[in-house]
Design an enzyme around this catalytic site. Structure first.
Site, PDB file in Angstrom:
ATOM      1  N   ALA A 181     109.765  95.717  37.753  1.00 52.64           N
ATOM      2  CA  ALA A 181     110.291  96.853  37.633  1.00 52.64           C
ATOM      3  C   ALA A 181     111.219  97.089  38.511  1.00 52.64           C
ATOM      4  O   ALA A 181     110.724  96.980  40.076  1.00 52.64           O
ATOM      5  CB  ALA A 181     109.875  98.335  37.281  1.00 52.64           C
ATOM      6  N   HIS A 182     112.657  98.183  39.065  1.00 46.43           N
ATOM      7  CA  HIS A 182     113.415  98.458  40.273  1.00 46.43           C
ATOM      8  C   HIS A 182     111.928  98.644  41.416  1.00 46.43           C
ATOM      9  O   HIS A 182     111.563  99.317  41.408  1.00 46.43           O
ATOM     10  CB  HIS A 182     114.187  98.893  40.225  1.00 46.43           C
ATOM     11  CG  HIS A 182     113.262 101.111  39.482  1.00 46.43           C
ATOM     12  ND1 HIS A 182     113.058 101.986  40.407  1.00 46.43           N
ATOM     13  CD2 HIS A 182     113.178 101.137  38.481  1.00 46.43           C
ATOM     14  CE1 HIS A 182     112.596 102.377  39.834  1.00 46.43           C
ATOM     15  NE2 HIS A 182     112.769 102.519  38.330  1.00 46.43           N
ATOM     16  N   ASN A 183     112.666  98.245  42.152  1.00 50.62           N
ATOM     17  CA  ASN A 183     111.600  97.862  43.482  1.00 50.62           C
ATOM     18  C   ASN A 183     110.706  98.139  43.815  1.00 50.62           C
ATOM     19  O   ASN A 183     110.114  98.152  44.445  1.00 50.62           O
ATOM     20  CB  ASN A 183     112.325  99.911  44.109  1.00 50.62           C
ATOM     21  CG  ASN A 183     113.734 100.139  44.635  1.00 50.62           C
ATOM     22  OD1 ASN A 183     114.554 100.555  43.414  1.00 50.62           O
ATOM     23  ND2 ASN A 183     114.419 100.136  45.581  1.00 50.62           N
TER      24      ASN A 183
END
Length: 341
Positions: A240-242
């Site tokens: 997922a993001h980051n």
């Protein structure tokens, strides 16, 4: 491709025991090797196959004691598994001979690329893309604006790389994987509707990373989703993001890592593990298959279960859990005896 025993030994730093000129033209498993094939013995469970195999050459450990005579020429090495991996890579490299830009592909005018590029049919490179030397981009790959791809990368058919993503050197991305898609983020407005959070960051994949087929690595909201050097990711994994995945960590199939979680270096994450968001997983952590990680864990932890706990504690708990029907039956008998009194 044909190799003689002395040539194989030179490639893997081994010592020939038998016919130096014994030749092979293919690789095989020890249990069904045939003439002109090379196999290896990397697990003592398969020792008996050494005496039955028809393989012309077998790679074995230096310390292996033979129980009886073998037909094959042996090449003794320190680590047969590692030696055979080198041979697999050698055979594979000999087979990857494609080069040139297919006339039915599309490379925009501002794209820069190095020597010995292979760019397959129907693949696209948008404006501002930079591609290094000795890169193999197979058919139906889409590379969006301002993507950077380092040297010696292999991008297999159907991969999509979104804008501003960065790949280092010696990366392998398998078919169907998407790099840089939007993260999963929404805010509620006053009416309870889901409002999309725009993700303006990117994905950075460092050197020597391999990502399996049909994976997704989401772009960061701000900053970068980071896959560090040496990471190996199996098929059907969601990053997922980051998220940050530390150096040389390995993730097995169907792992999901939620947003902003940091995974340390040299971690081993088993199949179907789910890791919640905003956690910190230390270095050298081992997570057993199907575990659900809902809290952070320090370096060198070994964990299992849902929610995940210390591996030994889980095994102790499981002993009681599987005996729970018997325990409850005993308790019920005690309670009935007490009630009868």
């Amino acid at each position: 491709m044909e190799l003689k025993a002395f040539e194989v030994a030179k490639l893997i730093n081994g010592v020939v025991e038998g016919d130096d000129n014994s030749s092979i033209n293919k690789l095989s498993k020890i249990e069904n090797g045939d003439k002109n094939s090379l196999s290896f013995l990397g697990n003592s469970k398969y020792n008996d196959f050494l005496y039955k195999s028809n393989a012309s050459i077998v790679i074995v450990k230096k310390s292996l004691d033979l129980k009886k005579k073998v037909k094959a020429t042996l090449i003794r090495v320190d680590d047969p598994n590692l030696a055979f991996s080198k041979l697999l890579e050698h055979f594979n490299n000999q087979q990857i001979t494609k080069s040139g830009i297919d006339p039915q592909s599309m490379i925009k005018g501002s794209v820069k690329y190095g020597d010995n590029l292979y760019f397959g049919v129907y693949s696209v490179a948008e404006e501002g893309v930079i591609i290094g030397s000795n890169v193999k981009i197979h058919p139906h790959v889409h590379i969006s604006e301002n993507v950077k791809i380092g040297d010696n990368c292999v991008i297999y058919p159907g991969v999509k790389i979104y804008r501003n993503s960065i790949l280092g050197n010696n990366c392998i991305i398998h078919s169907g994987t998407v790099i840089g898609s939007d993260g999963f983020g929404f805010n509620k407005d006053g009416k309870g509707n889901n409002l999309k959070v725009v993700h303006n960051g990117n994905v950075i994949i460092e050197n020597d990373v391999e990502i399996g087929s049909n994976c997704s690595v989401d772009r960061a909201t701000l900053g970068s989703t980071l896959i560090k050097s040496g990471v190996k990711i199996d098929n059907l994994v969601q990053i997922a993001h980051n998220v940050v995945i530390g150096n040389n960590s390995c993730l097995a199939a169907q792992v999901g890592v939620a947003g902003s979680t940091i995974v340390g270096k040299d971690c081993l994450i088993g199949g179907q593990v789910g890791i919640a968001g905003h956690l910190k997983i230390g270095d050298r952590v081992q997570i057993q298959a199907k575990s659900g990680v809902l809290k952070s864990f320090p370096d060198d932890s070994v964990i299992m279960g849902y929610p995940a706990i210390n591996y030994r504690d889980y095994n102790k708990s499981y002993v009681h859990f599987k005996n729970f029907p018997t325990i409850m039956n005993f308790i019920n008998k005690l309670m009935k005896k007490y009630d009868d009194q």
